[in-house]
Design an enzyme around this catalytic site. Structure first.
Site, PDB file in Angstrom:
ATOM      1  N   LYS A 160      -0.813   2.054  -5.235  1.00 18.79           N
ATOM      2  CA  LYS A 160       0.320   1.213  -5.638  1.00 18.79           C
ATOM      3  C   LYS A 160       1.227   1.025  -4.433  1.00 18.79           C
ATOM      4  O   LYS A 160       1.414   1.952  -3.631  1.00 18.79           O
ATOM      5  CB  LYS A 160       1.119   1.874  -6.770  1.00 18.79           C
ATOM      6  CG  LYS A 160       2.431   1.164  -7.110  1.00 18.79           C
ATOM      7  CD  LYS A 160       3.273   1.961  -8.105  1.00 18.79           C
ATOM      8  CE  LYS A 160       4.638   1.323  -8.294  1.00 18.79           C
ATOM      9  NZ  LYS A 160       5.502   2.077  -9.224  1.00 18.79           N
ATOM     10  N   GLU A 205      18.427   2.683 -12.408  1.00 15.00           N
ATOM     11  CA  GLU A 205      17.564   3.842 -12.154  1.00 15.00           C
ATOM     12  C   GLU A 205      18.325   4.960 -11.453  1.00 15.00           C
ATOM     13  O   GLU A 205      18.880   4.768 -10.365  1.00 15.00           O
ATOM     14  CB  GLU A 205      16.350   3.422 -11.317  1.00 15.00           C
ATOM     15  CG  GLU A 205      15.307   4.503 -11.188  1.00 15.00           C
ATOM     16  CD  GLU A 205      13.946   3.957 -10.785  1.00 15.00           C
ATOM     17  OE1 GLU A 205      13.008   4.759 -10.657  1.00 15.00           O
ATOM     18  OE2 GLU A 205      13.820   2.729 -10.602  1.00 15.00           O
ATOM     19  N   GLU A 386       9.028 -12.189 -11.573  1.00 11.98           N
ATOM     20  CA  GLU A 386       9.780 -10.958 -11.854  1.00 11.98           C
ATOM     21  C   GLU A 386      10.926 -10.774 -10.866  1.00 11.98           C
ATOM     22  O   GLU A 386      12.015 -10.318 -11.247  1.00 11.98           O
ATOM     23  CB  GLU A 386       8.838  -9.751 -11.807  1.00 11.98           C
ATOM     24  CG  GLU A 386       9.506  -8.439 -12.196  1.00 11.98           C
ATOM     25  CD  GLU A 386       8.542  -7.271 -12.231  1.00 11.98           C
ATOM     26  OE1 GLU A 386       8.887  -6.199 -11.706  1.00 11.98           O
ATOM     27  OE2 GLU A 386       7.433  -7.440 -12.790  1.00 11.98           O
TER      28      GLU A 386
END
Length: 401
Positions: A160, A205, A386
């Protein structure tokens, strides 16, 4: 010292050097500056802060309450090895805070401190008309970079990688960071609105919070855009069933849990994520909690956890080098730790997301950032879309829309 409820904390932010870390009406603001430490290392910042605190005479009416004594605000680079910027700790002259119905003020002074509250400030003025333009890469160029990353993942070079892009905002009038803070605290109450030095935004976050012997971390990875007036229950079902997003989230949770393990005597890591709803997007989220070993400071934990897979990738060293090679830009403080630490070592360090950096040379400009986690099933065009959703908080804050 303990004070009556001061009302909206952002009203104390003065023009010039001001800091803030706010959520749901609570938090801390700093006015002025008595000390500053520039560095390229979280560990060096921790050492400097410990020495600074050791040289202070500290009196408080609220012992044991995190954030009520001397503290420093900080903003750190994502990758000091690939940045021309430096990380910084700022010690404010005056601190006004509120948490769980308790309010306080702290004054740090080289002479006799006084008990006078700082003055409330006039409301900041908006920047007028704002134009946004692609900066380092156009949307089409960045889409090609994402496609290149997907191919590398499918070849097994990395599991990733989190890729970001930037846009440049140019305003008619000078951009007052206090205007941005005011907009963000009202629109994104469930996020941590931050202002430290020239870094400002509203992050969903929390990299790590330490308080009362506990460490907590909110891990976000896996996102679905939230159109206006959309049925969030249907979107949440789609997100919970997305193998691509669940895989991305699993990498992020594993990286944080492994990082906290050496600092904690016990941890709670939920088996499955929940869906966090924000005005612009929905995220898969996991809240991790651990019991801290003695002597662990929030900055030391942040140094261990950063960068997590949520903002870098897996394996971390490979992903970090790919980011530097593919993005073509200096992230600066984007996706780095931002927050505060107090004299006991407790603190809150969010990840500097949904934000940007004000220009050091032109008060009419700032650079905005947005990124996406890329895995083998990622669709490049979807990742571009996004980023547009993730630019929304700062675009709205700038324009007042």
């Amino acid at each position: 010292m303990s004070i009556p409820d001061p009302g909206n904390l952002e009203r104390f932010l003065a023009p010039g050097r001001a800091s803030a870390f706010l959520r749901r009406g609570d938090g801390i603001v700093g006015i002025g500056e008595v000390a500053r430490f520039s560095t390229d290392s979280l560990d060096a910042a921790d050492v400097w802060w410990n020495q600074f605190v050791a040289d202070l005479e500290n009196e408080t009416e609220l012992p044991g309450v995190s954030g009520t004594g001397p503290l420093a605000f900080g903003t750190f680079c994502f990758d000091a090895d690939h940045s021309e910027q430096q990380s910084v700790l700022v010690v404010p002259e005056v601190i006004v805070g509120r948490r769980r119905g308790q309010a306080w003020m702290t004054r740090i002074s080289q002479g006799d401190a006084n008990d006078r509250m700082p003055a409330l400030q006039a409301p900041p003025v908006g920047p007028g008309r704002v134009e946004l333009q692609d900066s380092t890469l156009s949307a089409q160029e960045w889409e090609q970079v994402v496609a290149q990353a997907v191919e590398m993942i499918r070849r097994g070079e990395v599991d990733k990688v989190v890729l970001a892009r930037d846009v440049r905002a140019r305003a008619e009038q000078p951009i007052d960071p206090r205007w941005l803070v005011n907009q963000l605290v009202n629109r994104y109450r469930d996020c941590w609105t931050y202002l430290v030095d020239r870094t400002v935004g509203a992050s969903p976050e929390m990299l790590v919070r330490t308080e009362g012997g506990l460490a907590t971390s909110r891990v976000l990875a896996g996102t679905i855009r939230r159109p206006y007036a959309a049925d969030t229950s249907e979107l949440a079902t789609i997100l919970n069933g997305s193998m691509k997003d669940l895989r991305e989230h699993e990498y992020a949770v594993e990286s944080v849990a492994c990082g906290l393990e050496d600092w904690c005597t016990g941890m709670n890591v939920p088996d499955a994520p929940y869906v966090l709803e924000l005005p612009n997007v929905l995220h898969l989220a996991t809240d991790i909690t651990g019991v801290l070993r003695p002597g662990a400071s929030s900055l030391a934990l942040a140094a261990t956890l950063h960068p997590s897979a949520a903002v870098c990738g897996t394996p971390t060293p490979v992903a970090r080098e790919l980011i530097a090679a593919l993005e073509g830009m200096d992230r600066g403080h984007y996706a780095g730790p931002v927050g505060w630490i107090d004299s006991s070592g407790d603190g809150e360090w969010a990840i500097a997301l949904r934000g940007g950096q004000l220009s050091a040379v032109d008060e009419h400009e700032m650079q905005l950032f947005a990124g996406c986690g890329i895995v083998r099933d990622s669709v490049p065009a979807d990742e571009v879309a996004e980023t547009l959703a993730k630019f929304a908080p700062m675009r709205q804050a700038l324009t007042g829309e």
